[in-house]
Each structure stands twice: as structure tokens, then as C-alpha cells.
Design an enzyme around this catalytic site. Structure first.
Site: not given
Ligand code: IMP
Length: 178
Positions: A46, A101-102, A105-107, A110, A161, A167
Site C-alpha cells: 500500500g 505506511e499508507d 486503522d486498528t493499529g 503497525l 486497494d 492502487r
Molecule cells: P491495521 O492493522 O488495522 O491498522 O491495518 C492496517 C492495514 O490495513 C493497512 O496497511 C492497509 O493495508 C489495510 N487497510 C486498512 N484500512 C484500509 C482501507 O480503508 N483501504 C485499504 N486498506 C486498508
């Protein structure tokens, strides 16, 4: 851009706003890392568009490396355990690491990457994300540089994506089923 059948795109962050924000982030990072050995670590896939623009907005000698991670599955994803699909090519020992990072979301992803890199002897580890869905956070991660806070919506474009589509959009868009 042509969409898949039954899908419509609504622009959430315009390409020109992304470009000006990235320039500003680049200026801040340039000031903060002057005379430091900086390595940008892009999280695949991403971040590939963001890191390409961000690296060129930073006026410093720097290195670029990539990691790819994937979650073990739904049951373990909630615990934040991720599998490293592609590891770094170079050691980060003694270097100042900036994770690019793109979206956060939940964190959980990362949080894992952050701890992993810190355990590898980097002098400092900081995080730069283009997008931040603050309301979705399940675990606190230190976001040092941020492009935009966005609401809880699934977004695509500028590297992001849905099932590998979109993308290559210049804007960040919300996918709407039509
Ligand atoms: P986390 O571990 O929940 O923070 O997820 C982060 C990853 O989920 C990002 O690096 C993205 O690959 C994917 N992701 C979370 N939200 C989105 C979204 O709205 N569109 C596309 N990918 C997402």
C-alpha cells in the site's frame, strides 16, 4: 477511472491536496533528520505510491527499504500477530528509521512492526502515515507524521486497494456500491 461493475468512486482526498500535504511532510522530515542517518521503510504494497512521493520531498541523503507483512488470519489478527512476508534487505542498527505506511486503522499491524524494528537496534523508530482512521484504533501507536485524518470508511487509491484494484488512482476515494 473505469470502475468494476456495481462500484462507484467518491473522492475523499483530492490528488492536489495529497501533493501539497506530502511536500509539507517532506519539509518537516528534512528539518527533523538533518545530519542523521535516515532510512525510510515502506510497508508493501500500500505505501509504494506515498513513499515514492515522500522520498522525493525530503531533501536529505536517505536510504529506502521495504517490508511486507500479512496477518496470520482472523483469529490471530486481533492479537496483532503478523507474519513477515518480505524482510528488510539492510540492517537498521544504529540508523534512524522512519516507517512509511499508507493507512493506520486498528493499529495492530503497525504496533507489531514498530516493536519489531525497535528490537533490531535502530537508534530511533518513528511512524509516518498518509491516512489515519483514528476512530478505529484498538491499540495506541505513536504516529509522528500524518497526512490526513479520515472517517471510518473503506478507501482506495494512491496505493490503497480493494482486492488489488484502484492502487493507481491519484485521489483517495471511497468505494460505493451502486
Ligand atoms: P491495521 O492493522 O488495522 O491498522 O491495518 C492496517 C492495514 O490495513 C493497512 O496497511 C492497509 O493495508 C489495510 N487497510 C486498512 N484500512 C484500509 C482501507 O480503508 N483501504 C485499504 N486498506 C486498508
Amino acid at each position: 477511472m473505469r470502475t468494476a461493475p456495481g462500484e462507484r468512486l467518491e473522492v475523499l482526498v483530492r490528488a492536489q491536496d495529497i501533493q501539497s500535504r506530502v511536500q509539507l511532510l517532506g519539509q518537516h522530515i528534512t528539518q527533523d533528520y538533518e545530519n542523521k542517518e535516515l532510512i525510510l521503510i515502506g510497508i508493501l504494497k500500500g505505501s509504494f505510491v506515498f513513499i515514492a512521493d515522500l522520498a522525493r520531498a525530503i531533501d536529505l541523503p536517505l536510504a529506502v527499504d521495504f517490508m511486507a507483512v500479512s496477518s496470520y488470519g482472523m483469529s490471530t489478527k486481533s492479537s496483532g500477530v503478523v507474519r513477515i512476508i518480505k524482510d528488510l534487505d539492510e540492517s537498521v542498527e544504529g540508523k534512524h528509521v522512519l516507517v512509511v505506511e499508507d493507512i493506520v486503522d486498528t493499529g495492530l499491524t503497525l504496533n507489531y512492526i514498530y516493536s519489531h524494528l525497535k528490537s533490531r537496534g535502530a537508534t530511533s523508530v518513528k511512524i509516518c502515515t498518509l491516512l489515519d482512521k483514528v476512530s478505529r484504533r484498538q491499540i495506541a501507536v505513536p504516529v509522528h507524521y500524518k497526512g490526513f485524518e479520515i472517517p471510518d470508511a473503506f478507501v482506495v487509491g494512491y496505493g490503497l486497494d480493494v482486492e488489488e484494484r484502484y492502487r493507481n488512482l491519484a485521489d483517495v476515494c471511497q468505494v460505493v456500491q451502486s
